[in-house]
Design a protein around this motif. Structure first.
Motif, PDB file in Angstrom:
ATOM      1  N   GLY A  96      70.114   1.226  18.986  1.00 44.19           N
ATOM      2  CA  GLY A  96      70.421   1.414  17.872  1.00 44.19           C
ATOM      3  C   GLY A  96      69.356   1.812  16.943  1.00 44.19           C
ATOM      4  N   VAL A  97      68.265   1.115  17.641  1.00 51.91           N
ATOM      5  CA  VAL A  97      67.380   1.650  17.038  1.00 51.91           C
ATOM      6  C   VAL A  97      66.182   2.935  16.599  1.00 51.91           C
ATOM      7  CG1 VAL A  97      64.931   0.414  16.364  1.00 51.91           C
ATOM      8  CG2 VAL A  97      66.509  -1.022  16.951  1.00 51.91           C
ATOM      9  N   VAL A  98      66.238   2.726  14.834  1.00 46.70           N
ATOM     10  CA  VAL A  98      65.849   4.504  15.377  1.00 46.70           C
ATOM     11  C   VAL A  98      64.204   4.808  14.997  1.00 46.70           C
ATOM     12  CG1 VAL A  98      66.174   7.162  14.469  1.00 46.70           C
ATOM     13  CG2 VAL A  98      67.747   5.612  15.201  1.00 46.70           C
ATOM     14  N   LEU A  99      63.347   5.560  15.697  1.00 47.17           N
ATOM     15  CA  LEU A  99      61.781   5.333  15.060  1.00 47.17           C
ATOM     16  C   LEU A  99      61.314   6.516  14.060  1.00 47.17           C
ATOM     17  CD1 LEU A  99      60.209   3.641  18.082  1.00 47.17           C
ATOM     18  CD2 LEU A  99      60.585   2.457  17.017  1.00 47.17           C
ATOM     19  N   LYS A 100      60.547   6.307  13.647  1.00 45.87           N
ATOM     20  CA  LYS A 100      60.038   7.584  13.018  1.00 45.87           C
ATOM     21  C   LYS A 100      58.786   7.786  12.816  1.00 45.87           C
ATOM     22  CE  LYS A 100      61.793   9.913   9.206  1.00 45.87           C
ATOM     23  NZ  LYS A 100      62.208  10.133   8.361  1.00 45.87           N
ATOM     24  N   ASP A 101      57.567   8.729  13.475  1.00 45.77           N
ATOM     25  CA  ASP A 101      56.174   8.124  13.255  1.00 45.77           C
ATOM     26  C   ASP A 101      55.828   9.194  12.021  1.00 45.77           C
ATOM     27  OD1 ASP A 101      55.902   6.717  16.141  1.00 45.77           O
ATOM     28  OD2 ASP A 101      56.931   8.573  16.891  1.00 45.77           O
ATOM     29  N   SER A 102      54.798   8.761  11.514  1.00 41.61           N
ATOM     30  CA  SER A 102      54.183   9.734  10.083  1.00 41.61           C
ATOM     31  C   SER A 102      52.445   9.209  10.200  1.00 41.61           C
ATOM     32  CB  SER A 102      54.322   9.159   9.486  1.00 41.61           C
ATOM     33  OG  SER A 102      54.285   7.934   8.804  1.00 41.61           O
ATOM     34  N   ARG A 103      51.645   9.779   9.709  1.00 40.09           N
ATOM     35  CA  ARG A 103      50.573   9.764   9.511  1.00 40.09           C
ATOM     36  C   ARG A 103      49.958   8.276   9.359  1.00 40.09           C
ATOM     37  NH1 ARG A 103      48.572  14.652   5.960  1.00 40.09           N
ATOM     38  NH2 ARG A 103      49.094  16.758   7.575  1.00 40.09           N
ATOM     39  N   GLU A 104      50.968   7.679   8.508  1.00 40.45           N
ATOM     40  CA  GLU A 104      51.054   6.433   8.461  1.00 40.45           C
ATOM     41  C   GLU A 104      51.175   5.415   9.239  1.00 40.45           C
ATOM     42  OE1 GLU A 104      52.189   8.233   5.888  1.00 40.45           O
ATOM     43  OE2 GLU A 104      50.565   8.444   5.168  1.00 40.45           O
TER      44      GLU A 104
END
Length: 462
Positions: free
Chosen positions: A447-455
Protein backbone atom coordinates in the motif's frame (compact mmCIF):
# COMPACT_ATOMS: atom_id res chain seq x y z
CA UNK A 1 -22.16 40.31 -6.41
CA UNK A 2 -22.83 37.70 -3.74
CA UNK A 3 -26.06 35.78 -4.37
CA UNK A 4 -27.68 33.80 -1.57
CA UNK A 5 -30.55 31.33 -1.82
CA UNK A 6 -33.17 32.55 0.64
CA UNK A 7 -35.43 29.83 2.04
CA UNK A 8 -38.02 32.52 2.76
CA UNK A 9 -38.37 33.59 -0.90
CA UNK A 10 -37.31 30.23 -2.37
CA UNK A 11 -34.97 32.00 -4.74
CA UNK A 12 -31.44 33.35 -5.04
CA UNK A 13 -31.16 37.01 -4.14
CA UNK A 14 -28.37 39.58 -4.24
CA UNK A 15 -27.01 39.95 -0.72
CA UNK A 16 -27.54 43.38 0.80
CA UNK A 17 -26.51 43.73 4.45
CA UNK A 18 -28.21 45.97 6.96
CA UNK A 19 -24.95 47.83 7.53
CA UNK A 20 -22.33 48.28 4.81
CA UNK A 21 -19.41 45.86 5.18
CA UNK A 22 -20.92 44.10 8.21
CA UNK A 23 -22.85 40.84 8.55
CA UNK A 24 -24.76 39.58 11.56
CA UNK A 25 -25.22 35.80 11.18
CA UNK A 26 -26.98 33.55 13.69
CA UNK A 27 -26.92 29.77 13.27
CA UNK A 28 -28.85 27.32 15.42
CA UNK A 29 -26.39 25.10 17.23
CA UNK A 30 -26.43 21.75 18.99
CA UNK A 31 -28.59 20.44 21.83
CA UNK A 32 -25.78 18.95 23.91
CA UNK A 33 -27.20 15.74 25.36
CA UNK A 34 -24.98 13.39 23.29
CA UNK A 35 -21.93 13.39 21.02
CA UNK A 36 -22.26 15.32 17.76
CA UNK A 37 -23.05 13.24 14.67
CA UNK A 38 -22.15 13.61 11.01
CA UNK A 39 -25.30 15.69 10.37
CA UNK A 40 -24.08 18.24 12.92
CA UNK A 41 -20.73 18.22 11.13
CA UNK A 42 -22.48 19.14 7.88
CA UNK A 43 -23.95 22.28 9.45
CA UNK A 44 -20.73 23.17 11.28
CA UNK A 45 -18.54 22.86 8.19
CA UNK A 46 -21.03 24.52 5.82
CA UNK A 47 -21.33 27.71 7.85
CA UNK A 48 -17.62 27.66 8.69
CA UNK A 49 -16.80 27.72 4.96
CA UNK A 50 -19.25 30.59 4.45
CA UNK A 51 -17.78 32.58 7.32
CA UNK A 52 -14.20 32.01 6.16
CA UNK A 53 -15.06 33.11 2.63
CA UNK A 54 -17.00 36.21 3.68
CA UNK A 55 -14.16 37.35 5.92
CA UNK A 56 -11.62 36.65 3.19
CA UNK A 57 -13.62 38.92 0.90
CA UNK A 58 -13.42 41.68 3.50
CA UNK A 59 -16.74 41.39 5.34
CA UNK A 60 -16.84 42.01 9.08
CA UNK A 61 -18.82 38.95 10.19
CA UNK A 62 -20.37 38.62 13.63
CA UNK A 63 -20.99 34.86 13.71
CA UNK A 64 -23.20 33.63 16.55
CA UNK A 65 -24.08 29.98 17.12
CA UNK A 66 -26.00 29.00 20.22
CA UNK A 67 -25.77 25.98 22.50
CA UNK A 68 -28.96 24.48 23.92
CA UNK A 69 -27.87 23.25 27.35
CA UNK A 70 -31.25 22.61 28.97
CA UNK A 71 -34.26 20.78 27.51
CA UNK A 72 -36.24 17.56 27.97
CA UNK A 73 -33.66 15.31 26.28
CA UNK A 74 -30.85 16.73 28.37
CA UNK A 75 -32.80 16.33 31.62
CA UNK A 76 -33.70 12.72 30.77
CA UNK A 77 -30.15 11.80 29.73
CA UNK A 78 -28.61 13.37 32.85
CA UNK A 79 -31.03 11.38 35.02
CA UNK A 80 -30.20 8.17 33.14
CA UNK A 81 -26.47 8.82 33.64
CA UNK A 82 -26.85 9.73 37.29
CA UNK A 83 -25.22 13.12 36.75
CA UNK A 84 -26.34 16.73 36.90
CA UNK A 85 -27.52 18.62 33.83
CA UNK A 86 -24.48 20.88 34.15
CA UNK A 87 -22.06 17.94 34.31
CA UNK A 88 -23.59 16.35 31.21
CA UNK A 89 -23.71 19.54 29.14
CA UNK A 90 -20.21 20.68 30.10
CA UNK A 91 -18.87 17.29 29.05
CA UNK A 92 -20.74 17.31 25.74
CA UNK A 93 -19.74 20.91 24.94
CA UNK A 94 -16.08 20.00 25.50
CA UNK A 95 -16.50 17.00 23.19
CA UNK A 96 -18.18 19.18 20.55
CA UNK A 97 -15.26 21.60 20.63
CA UNK A 98 -12.84 18.69 20.22
CA UNK A 99 -14.77 17.49 17.16
CA UNK A 100 -14.81 20.99 15.66
CA UNK A 101 -11.10 21.48 16.18
CA UNK A 102 -10.37 18.15 14.49
CA UNK A 103 -12.48 19.22 11.47
CA UNK A 104 -10.69 22.60 11.24
CA UNK A 105 -13.92 24.41 12.16
CA UNK A 106 -13.26 27.85 13.62
CA UNK A 107 -15.16 28.87 16.75
CA UNK A 108 -18.01 31.35 16.29
CA UNK A 109 -17.54 34.86 17.66
CA UNK A 110 -20.21 34.19 20.28
CA UNK A 111 -21.49 30.87 21.56
CA UNK A 112 -24.33 31.76 23.95
CA UNK A 113 -25.72 29.05 26.18
CA UNK A 114 -29.38 29.03 27.19
CA UNK A 115 -28.53 28.81 30.87
CA UNK A 116 -26.51 32.01 30.62
CA UNK A 117 -29.38 34.01 29.10
CA UNK A 118 -32.35 33.36 31.39
CA UNK A 119 -32.84 37.07 32.13
CA UNK A 120 -32.97 37.85 28.39
CA UNK A 121 -35.38 34.98 27.75
CA UNK A 122 -37.71 36.05 30.58
CA UNK A 123 -37.59 39.65 29.34
CA UNK A 124 -38.50 38.47 25.82
CA UNK A 125 -41.46 36.43 27.07
CA UNK A 126 -42.60 39.44 29.10
CA UNK A 127 -42.59 41.54 25.91
CA UNK A 128 -44.83 38.97 24.22
CA UNK A 129 -47.22 38.85 27.17
CA UNK A 130 -47.43 42.66 27.24
CA UNK A 131 -48.34 42.63 23.54
CA UNK A 132 -50.89 39.86 24.14
CA UNK A 133 -49.05 37.38 21.91
CA UNK A 134 -48.51 35.10 24.91
CA UNK A 135 -50.61 33.96 27.84
CA UNK A 136 -50.33 32.09 31.13
CA UNK A 137 -52.05 28.69 31.18
CA UNK A 138 -53.64 27.17 34.27
CA UNK A 139 -50.69 24.85 34.87
CA UNK A 140 -48.15 27.69 34.97
CA UNK A 141 -46.87 27.25 31.39
CA UNK A 142 -46.66 30.25 29.05
CA UNK A 143 -47.93 29.74 25.47
CA UNK A 144 -47.63 31.74 22.25
CA UNK A 145 -50.84 32.66 20.40
CA UNK A 146 -50.02 31.40 16.90
CA UNK A 147 -53.21 32.59 15.22
CA UNK A 148 -52.67 36.17 16.39
CA UNK A 149 -49.55 36.37 14.20
CA UNK A 150 -50.75 36.89 10.63
CA UNK A 151 -47.50 35.83 8.96
CA UNK A 152 -47.31 32.36 10.49
CA UNK A 153 -46.19 29.77 7.93
CA UNK A 154 -44.40 32.11 5.53
CA UNK A 155 -41.01 30.42 5.87
CA UNK A 156 -42.08 26.79 5.62
CA UNK A 157 -45.12 27.27 3.40
CA UNK A 158 -47.44 25.82 6.05
CA UNK A 159 -51.03 27.02 6.08
CA UNK A 160 -52.62 27.80 9.45
CA UNK A 161 -55.98 26.29 8.41
CA UNK A 162 -54.30 23.02 7.41
CA UNK A 163 -52.23 22.96 10.59
CA UNK A 164 -55.33 23.56 12.68
CA UNK A 165 -57.32 20.77 11.00
CA UNK A 166 -54.44 18.32 11.46
CA UNK A 167 -53.57 19.28 15.02
CA UNK A 168 -53.85 16.76 17.82
CA UNK A 169 -56.37 17.76 20.48
CA UNK A 170 -54.87 17.21 23.90
CA UNK A 171 -56.87 15.35 26.53
CA UNK A 172 -56.20 18.00 29.18
CA UNK A 173 -56.65 21.08 27.02
CA UNK A 174 -54.56 23.90 28.46
CA UNK A 175 -54.02 25.90 25.28
CA UNK A 176 -56.39 28.34 23.63
CA UNK A 177 -55.57 26.71 20.30
CA UNK A 178 -53.90 23.38 19.51
CA UNK A 179 -51.38 25.33 17.38
CA UNK A 180 -50.05 27.35 20.31
CA UNK A 181 -46.53 26.42 21.45
CA UNK A 182 -44.86 26.69 24.83
CA UNK A 183 -42.53 29.56 25.72
CA UNK A 184 -42.00 28.73 29.40
CA UNK A 185 -42.48 25.38 31.15
CA UNK A 186 -43.49 25.35 34.79
CA UNK A 187 -41.07 23.31 36.90
CA UNK A 188 -41.84 19.72 37.75
CA UNK A 189 -40.61 18.18 41.00
CA UNK A 190 -36.88 17.47 40.89
CA UNK A 191 -36.28 19.25 37.57
CA UNK A 192 -33.72 21.98 37.09
CA UNK A 193 -35.47 25.37 37.09
CA UNK A 194 -35.06 29.14 37.27
CA UNK A 195 -37.23 31.76 39.00
CA UNK A 196 -39.54 33.89 36.87
CA UNK A 197 -42.52 36.24 37.34
CA UNK A 198 -44.76 33.21 36.59
CA UNK A 199 -43.03 30.81 38.98
CA UNK A 200 -40.05 28.47 38.75
CA UNK A 201 -39.52 26.85 35.37
CA UNK A 202 -37.40 26.78 32.23
CA UNK A 203 -37.75 28.04 28.65
CA UNK A 204 -39.27 26.19 25.74
CA UNK A 205 -36.98 25.36 22.85
CA UNK A 206 -38.04 28.04 20.36
CA UNK A 207 -37.82 31.13 22.55
CA UNK A 208 -34.12 30.75 23.33
CA UNK A 209 -32.91 31.63 19.82
CA UNK A 210 -35.17 34.68 19.53
CA UNK A 211 -33.84 36.02 22.82
CA UNK A 212 -30.15 35.21 22.28
CA UNK A 213 -30.01 36.46 18.69
CA UNK A 214 -31.55 39.79 19.77
CA UNK A 215 -28.98 40.06 22.55
CA UNK A 216 -25.92 39.08 20.48
CA UNK A 217 -26.77 40.73 17.13
CA UNK A 218 -29.92 42.84 17.27
CA UNK A 219 -33.59 42.78 16.40
CA UNK A 220 -32.95 42.04 12.70
CA UNK A 221 -30.38 39.53 11.47
CA UNK A 222 -28.69 39.61 8.10
CA UNK A 223 -28.55 35.81 7.93
CA UNK A 224 -30.20 33.11 10.01
CA UNK A 225 -29.00 29.57 9.34
CA UNK A 226 -29.43 26.04 10.53
CA UNK A 227 -29.98 22.42 9.64
CA UNK A 228 -32.50 20.87 7.25
CA UNK A 229 -35.04 19.96 9.94
CA UNK A 230 -35.42 23.47 11.37
CA UNK A 231 -37.64 25.52 9.00
CA UNK A 232 -40.72 24.05 10.68
CA UNK A 233 -41.54 24.37 13.44
CA UNK A 234 -38.43 25.89 15.04
CA UNK A 235 -37.62 28.72 12.64
CA UNK A 236 -41.27 29.38 11.89
CA UNK A 237 -41.84 29.86 15.61
CA UNK A 238 -38.77 32.06 15.95
CA UNK A 239 -40.16 34.37 13.27
CA UNK A 240 -43.54 34.55 15.01
CA UNK A 241 -41.95 35.35 18.38
CA UNK A 242 -39.37 37.84 17.16
CA UNK A 243 -41.52 39.81 14.73
CA UNK A 244 -44.31 40.05 17.28
CA UNK A 245 -42.00 41.23 20.05
CA UNK A 246 -39.76 43.50 17.98
CA UNK A 247 -42.23 44.83 15.39
CA UNK A 248 -39.71 44.38 12.56
CA UNK A 249 -38.34 41.76 10.18
CA UNK A 250 -36.49 39.05 12.07
CA UNK A 251 -34.01 37.88 9.40
CA UNK A 252 -33.46 39.06 5.85
CA UNK A 253 -31.91 35.80 4.56
CA UNK A 254 -32.67 32.26 5.73
CA UNK A 255 -30.13 29.55 4.88
CA UNK A 256 -30.45 25.82 5.55
CA UNK A 257 -27.87 23.09 5.06
CA UNK A 258 -29.04 19.91 3.35
CA UNK A 259 -29.49 16.53 5.03
CA UNK A 260 -26.97 13.71 5.32
CA UNK A 261 -28.07 10.30 4.09
CA UNK A 262 -26.25 7.06 4.78
CA UNK A 263 -26.02 4.69 1.83
CA UNK A 264 -29.02 6.51 0.32
CA UNK A 265 -31.12 6.13 3.48
CA UNK A 266 -32.09 8.73 6.07
CA UNK A 267 -29.64 8.74 8.96
CA UNK A 268 -31.43 7.40 12.01
CA UNK A 269 -30.61 5.58 15.23
CA UNK A 270 -33.55 3.25 14.56
CA UNK A 271 -31.94 2.17 11.26
CA UNK A 272 -28.61 1.62 12.99
CA UNK A 273 -26.85 3.94 10.52
CA UNK A 274 -26.09 6.74 12.94
CA UNK A 275 -22.45 7.90 13.10
CA UNK A 276 -20.90 10.27 15.61
CA UNK A 277 -18.12 12.56 14.42
CA UNK A 278 -15.62 11.01 16.81
CA UNK A 279 -16.37 7.48 15.62
CA UNK A 280 -15.89 8.55 12.00
CA UNK A 281 -12.59 10.26 12.85
CA UNK A 282 -11.25 7.05 14.39
CA UNK A 283 -11.19 5.63 10.86
CA UNK A 284 -10.84 8.63 8.53
CA UNK A 285 -8.52 11.63 8.44
CA UNK A 286 -10.48 14.70 9.60
CA UNK A 287 -9.56 16.65 6.47
CA UNK A 288 -10.99 13.85 4.32
CA UNK A 289 -14.28 14.22 6.20
CA UNK A 290 -14.18 17.99 5.77
CA UNK A 291 -13.49 17.65 2.04
CA UNK A 292 -16.36 15.17 1.73
CA UNK A 293 -18.72 17.64 3.40
CA UNK A 294 -17.65 20.50 1.09
CA UNK A 295 -17.75 18.40 -2.09
CA UNK A 296 -21.52 18.84 -2.40
CA UNK A 297 -23.40 22.13 -2.42
CA UNK A 298 -24.44 23.02 1.12
CA UNK A 299 -28.17 22.96 0.24
CA UNK A 300 -28.14 19.53 -1.42
CA UNK A 301 -28.29 16.24 0.39
CA UNK A 302 -25.01 14.37 0.74
CA UNK A 303 -24.66 10.62 0.91
CA UNK A 304 -22.34 9.28 3.59
CA UNK A 305 -20.71 5.97 2.66
CA UNK A 306 -17.31 4.36 2.71
CA UNK A 307 -17.06 4.79 -1.06
CA UNK A 308 -17.80 8.52 -0.72
CA UNK A 309 -15.02 8.93 1.82
CA UNK A 310 -12.65 6.89 -0.37
CA UNK A 311 -13.38 9.29 -3.23
CA UNK A 312 -12.78 12.25 -0.92
CA UNK A 313 -9.45 10.75 0.14
CA UNK A 314 -8.41 10.25 -3.48
CA UNK A 315 -9.31 13.84 -4.35
CA UNK A 316 -7.32 15.26 -1.45
CA UNK A 317 -4.37 13.04 -2.38
CA UNK A 318 -4.28 14.72 -5.78
CA UNK A 319 -3.97 18.11 -4.09
CA UNK A 320 -1.29 17.00 -1.67
CA UNK A 321 0.66 15.05 -4.28
CA UNK A 322 0.84 18.22 -6.38
CA UNK A 323 2.21 20.09 -3.37
CA UNK A 324 4.56 17.35 -2.20
CA UNK A 325 8.20 18.33 -2.53
CA UNK A 326 7.33 21.95 -3.39
CA UNK A 327 8.11 24.92 -1.16
CA UNK A 328 5.30 27.43 -1.78
CA UNK A 329 6.29 31.06 -2.30
CA UNK A 330 5.59 33.52 0.50
CA UNK A 331 2.82 35.03 -1.64
CA UNK A 332 0.99 34.13 -4.83
CA UNK A 333 2.03 37.38 -6.54
CA UNK A 334 2.74 36.83 -10.20
CA UNK A 335 0.01 34.24 -10.75
CA UNK A 336 -2.73 35.29 -13.12
CA UNK A 337 -5.92 36.21 -11.26
CA UNK A 338 -7.94 33.86 -13.47
CA UNK A 339 -8.12 31.24 -10.73
CA UNK A 340 -9.12 33.66 -7.99
CA UNK A 341 -11.69 35.32 -10.24
CA UNK A 342 -13.39 32.03 -11.11
CA UNK A 343 -13.10 30.77 -7.54
CA UNK A 344 -14.90 33.90 -6.33
CA UNK A 345 -17.53 33.61 -9.05
CA UNK A 346 -18.31 30.09 -7.80
CA UNK A 347 -18.45 31.07 -4.15
CA UNK A 348 -20.46 34.22 -4.87
CA UNK A 349 -23.05 31.96 -6.49
CA UNK A 350 -24.64 30.85 -3.21
CA UNK A 351 -21.35 29.39 -1.93
CA UNK A 352 -21.06 26.80 -4.71
CA UNK A 353 -18.19 24.76 -3.27
CA UNK A 354 -18.27 22.01 -5.97
CA UNK A 355 -17.59 24.65 -8.64
CA UNK A 356 -14.91 26.24 -6.47
CA UNK A 357 -13.21 22.84 -6.07
CA UNK A 358 -13.32 22.35 -9.84
CA UNK A 359 -11.31 25.58 -10.21
CA UNK A 360 -8.78 24.27 -7.70
CA UNK A 361 -8.41 21.03 -9.66
CA UNK A 362 -7.53 23.06 -12.75
CA UNK A 363 -4.88 24.79 -10.68
CA UNK A 364 -3.58 21.37 -9.58
CA UNK A 365 -3.24 20.33 -13.21
CA UNK A 366 -1.20 23.44 -13.99
CA UNK A 367 0.91 22.86 -10.91
CA UNK A 368 1.67 19.28 -12.00
CA UNK A 369 2.71 20.48 -15.46
CA UNK A 370 4.98 23.06 -13.83
CA UNK A 371 6.54 20.31 -11.69
CA UNK A 372 7.30 18.16 -14.74
CA UNK A 373 8.81 21.11 -16.55
CA UNK A 374 10.66 22.44 -13.49
CA UNK A 375 8.98 25.78 -14.18
CA UNK A 376 10.01 28.82 -12.14
CA UNK A 377 6.26 29.42 -11.61
CA UNK A 378 6.04 26.31 -9.43
CA UNK A 379 6.38 28.03 -6.00
CA UNK A 380 3.79 30.73 -6.75
CA UNK A 381 1.31 28.22 -8.20
CA UNK A 382 1.66 26.16 -5.03
CA UNK A 383 1.10 29.30 -2.94
CA UNK A 384 -2.05 30.11 -4.89
CA UNK A 385 -3.41 26.60 -4.42
CA UNK A 386 -2.85 26.72 -0.67
CA UNK A 387 -4.29 30.24 -0.45
CA UNK A 388 -7.55 29.46 -2.25
CA UNK A 389 -7.99 26.03 -0.65
CA UNK A 390 -7.34 27.64 2.74
CA UNK A 391 -10.44 29.79 2.23
CA UNK A 392 -12.40 26.52 2.40
CA UNK A 393 -10.40 25.29 5.38
CA UNK A 394 -8.56 22.71 3.24
CA UNK A 395 -4.89 21.82 2.73
CA UNK A 396 -4.18 22.56 6.37
CA UNK A 397 -1.55 19.82 6.73
CA UNK A 398 1.98 19.21 5.54
CA UNK A 399 1.79 17.12 2.33
CA UNK A 400 4.04 14.37 3.70
CA UNK A 401 2.05 14.29 6.93
CA UNK A 402 -1.21 13.78 5.06
CA UNK A 403 0.03 11.37 2.39
CA UNK A 404 2.03 9.13 4.69
CA UNK A 405 -0.49 9.25 7.49
CA UNK A 406 0.07 7.92 10.98
CA UNK A 407 1.61 4.52 11.56
CA UNK A 408 -1.18 1.96 11.93
CA UNK A 409 -1.15 -1.54 13.31
CA UNK A 410 -0.53 -4.07 10.54
CA UNK A 411 1.09 -1.53 8.18
CA UNK A 412 4.69 -0.73 7.46
CA UNK A 413 5.86 2.09 9.68
CA UNK A 414 7.14 5.28 8.08
CA UNK A 415 10.59 4.46 9.40
CA UNK A 416 10.51 1.02 7.74
CA UNK A 417 9.40 2.55 4.43
CA UNK A 418 12.35 4.95 4.53
CA UNK A 419 14.72 2.01 5.11
CA UNK A 420 13.37 0.21 2.04
CA UNK A 421 13.64 3.39 -0.04
CA UNK A 422 17.29 3.65 0.98
CA UNK A 423 17.85 0.00 -0.04
CA UNK A 424 16.23 0.69 -3.40
CA UNK A 425 18.42 3.75 -3.92
CA UNK A 426 21.49 1.63 -3.23
CA UNK A 427 20.29 -1.03 -5.69
CA UNK A 428 19.89 1.64 -8.37
CA UNK A 429 23.37 2.99 -7.57
CA UNK A 430 24.70 -0.57 -8.01
CA UNK A 431 22.80 -0.77 -11.31
CA UNK A 432 20.77 -3.66 -9.92
CA UNK A 433 17.57 -2.38 -11.50
CA UNK A 434 15.76 -5.68 -11.11
CA UNK A 435 16.16 -5.44 -7.33
CA UNK A 436 15.08 -1.79 -7.38
CA UNK A 437 11.94 -2.74 -9.30
CA UNK A 438 11.27 -5.63 -6.94
CA UNK A 439 11.42 -3.31 -3.92
CA UNK A 440 9.09 -0.79 -5.61
CA UNK A 441 6.54 -3.52 -6.36
CA UNK A 442 6.83 -5.03 -2.90
CA UNK A 443 6.17 -1.64 -1.30
CA UNK A 444 3.22 -1.14 -3.65
CA UNK A 445 1.82 -4.46 -2.48
CA UNK A 446 2.02 -3.05 1.07
CA UNK A 447 0.00 0.00 0.00
CA UNK A 448 3.01 2.33 -0.37
CA UNK A 449 3.42 4.25 -3.64
CA UNK A 450 6.84 5.68 -4.59
CA UNK A 451 7.34 8.80 -6.70
CA UNK A 452 10.77 9.57 -8.14
CA UNK A 453 11.81 13.10 -9.05
CA UNK A 454 14.98 15.13 -9.46
CA UNK A 455 14.82 15.97 -5.77
CA UNK A 456 14.67 12.30 -4.74
CA UNK A 457 11.97 9.76 -3.88
CA UNK A 458 8.78 10.58 -2.00
CA UNK A 459 6.04 8.19 -0.98
CA UNK A 460 2.46 8.03 0.15
CA UNK A 461 0.00 5.40 1.27
CA UNK A 462 -2.79 4.26 -1.01
Amino acid sequence: MLQIYNTLTRSKQPFKPLHAGKIGMYVCGVTVYDYCHIGHARVMVSFDVMTRYLRWRGWDVNYVRNITDVDDKIIRRAAENGESVEQLTDRMVAAMHEDETALFVLRPDHEPRVTGHMDNIIRFITDLIDKEYAYLASNGDIYYRVEKFSGYGKLSGQQVDELRSGARVEVDELKESPLDFVLWKAAKPGEVSWPSPWGAGRPGWHIECSAMSRCCIGKTLDIHGGGPDLPFPHHENEIAQSEAANSCTYANYWMHAGPVRVNQEKMSKSLNNFFTIRDVLKVHDPEVVRYFLTSAHYRSYIDYSESSLTEARSALERFYQALQGVTPAATADGVSDRYETRFCEAMDDDFNTPKALAVLFELVNELNIAKRQASPDLPVLAAELKRLAGVMGLLQQDPDQFLKGPDREGELSGEAVDVWIAKRAQAKADKDYAEADRIRQWLLDQGVVLKDSREGTTWYRQ
